[in-house]
Design a protein around this motif. Structure first.
Motif, PDB file in Angstrom:
ATOM      1  N   GLY A 149       0.789  -1.228   0.000  1.00  0.00           N
ATOM      2  CA  GLY A 149       0.000   0.000   0.000  1.00  0.00           C
ATOM      3  C   GLY A 149       0.821   1.278   0.000  1.00  0.00           C
ATOM      4  O   GLY A 149       0.313   2.346   0.316  1.00  0.00           O
ATOM      5  N   ASP A 152      -1.022   4.621  -3.891  1.00  0.00           N
ATOM      6  CA  ASP A 152      -2.446   4.308  -4.047  1.00  0.00           C
ATOM      7  C   ASP A 152      -3.069   5.283  -5.036  1.00  0.00           C
ATOM      8  O   ASP A 152      -2.832   6.493  -4.963  1.00  0.00           O
ATOM      9  N   GLN A 248      -1.804  -0.832  -9.093  1.00  0.00           N
ATOM     10  CA  GLN A 248      -3.261  -0.689  -9.075  1.00  0.00           C
ATOM     11  C   GLN A 248      -3.706  -0.167 -10.434  1.00  0.00           C
ATOM     12  O   GLN A 248      -2.958   0.535 -11.114  1.00  0.00           O
ATOM     13  N   GLU A 275      -6.584  -4.194  -7.662  1.00  0.00           N
ATOM     14  CA  GLU A 275      -5.258  -4.439  -7.114  1.00  0.00           C
ATOM     15  C   GLU A 275      -4.527  -5.390  -8.059  1.00  0.00           C
ATOM     16  O   GLU A 275      -5.146  -6.026  -8.919  1.00  0.00           O
TER      17      GLU A 275
END
Ligand code: VTB
Ligand code: MG
Ligand code: MG
Length: 338
Positions: A149, A152, A248, A275
């Motif tokens: 993460g 993003d 992503q 994802e």
């Protein structure tokens, strides 16, 4: 010692063994597509170069012992006579697999003999690659080694770059970003530059652009950002899955027609943020062969008596990356026109 290591190595299931053999088979497929289109390098004929790659790739794919379905292809049946979405490929006797192809990624690069065009494909367990419509996709990608993460799509470019810099232990200005050079990216480019970052602009070829982030030592690229094509996003995701990078993607479905097309392909939420493991969910193998010279792959070379190709092949179940320089002496196998 080695004997001990061999004993403790994971035992491959039969399907994995098959996949292992198929890894090299994929190399043959992209090698042939690359050689076929390389004859048209610099000829200004994008369509012809693409067609040559499609023909060669299809011929080789149909020799493989697989029960394959094209999920990312040259388009729908009515617009693409070959390697269209839904086309069955292979001998039919073998594992059920999804096939994603871009027989000549960077047709313009090839037509202009500019760096970075490749022949590329991915093969995955059946039903595990996102069947993406041919629309734009907003993408972000980083290589391996960062906490999950770290970047993003829902954060600003500034936030993403600062987070990445912090994790890397450098200043934001020391982050290098790769972006497709397009008018739609003017604002993005301005914002990234305002942090002092270097940007590598590419005119085409964002599958390689994403892959570059997985080898920052070799390519100098830390981060990929911006809007490219969705099919290319799925193939790039396949490669990143093998190395442990992060990515992503979000489809850009900005017209009713595109939303309808996406819906027909199974996209229920038009705003979904995919994802990496949504784009390429299962075991996957990805192979890319250079057509023109590039940062990672050399282009096809015609030597006295043989043809040279340069391929990289990724396998997710083991994380193995192979670089395969081949000298082909049986030129007939390429079915080249005299
Ligand atoms: C990118 C690029 C591809 O399409 O995905 C791009 O990497 C996106 O479309 O090589 P636009 O050219 O319309 O911006 C390609 O250029 C062609 O597949
Ligand atoms: Mg193409
Ligand atoms: Mg392409």
């Amino acid at each position: 010692d080695l004997a001990q290591a061999a004993k403790s190595a994971p035992k491959a299931e039969p399907s994995q063994l098959l996949e292992r053999i198929l890894t090299l088979e994929l190399v043959r497929v992209t090698e042939r597509a690359a050689v076929a289109s390389s004859l048209l390098r610099g000829r200004g004929q994008e369509k012809a170069a693409d067609q040559a790659a499609v023909d060669a790739m299809r011929r080789e794919l149909n020799n493989l012992p697989i029960d394959g379905t094209v999920v990312i292809g040259e388009g729908e049946r009515d617009e693409a006579p070959m390697l269209f979405i839904g086309e069955r490929v292979g001998t039919g006797k073998g594992p059920k697999v999804d096939i994603a192809v871009d027989p000549l990624e960077g047709t313009t690069l090839c037509a202009k003999d500019m760096p970075g065009s490749i022949a590329v494909m991915a093969m995955a367990e059946g039903g595990t690659l996102l069947a993406a419509p041919d629309v734009y996709m907003e993408k972000i990608a980083v290589g391996p080694g960062y906490p999950p993460g770290i970047v993003d799509l829902d954060r600003s470019p500034e936030e993403n770059i600062k987070a990445l810099a912090k994790a890397k232990g450098v200043e934001p200005k020391d982050v290098t970003v790769l972006i497709l050079e397009r008018p739609r990216h003017e604002d993005l480019i301005r914002r990234v530059r305002s942090l002092g970052c270097g940007i590598r602009l590419i005119t085409d070829g964002d599958i390689m652009g994403v892959i570059f982030t997985s080898m920052p030592g070799e390519t100098g690229i830390d981060l990929y950002m911006g809007i490219g094509a969705a099919p290319e996003g799925v193939i790039a995701a396949g490669a990143l899955r093998c190395i442990g990078g992060q990515m992503q993607g979000r489809l850009i479905l900005d017209t009713p027609e595109k939303r309808e097309r996406a819906k027909k392909m199974g996209v229920t939420d038009p705003n979904r943020k995919y994802e990496l493991t949504d784009l390429a969910r299962g075991d996957v193998v990805v192979a890319a062969t250079g057509v023109t010279d590039g940062a990672l792959l050399d282009g096809v070379r015609f030597k006295d008596g043989h043809v040279e190709t340069d391929t990289i092949v990724y396998r997710s179940s083991t994380g193995t990356v192979r670089r395969i320089k081949a000298e082909h002496r049986n030129i007939e196998k390429f079915h080249l026109e005299p």
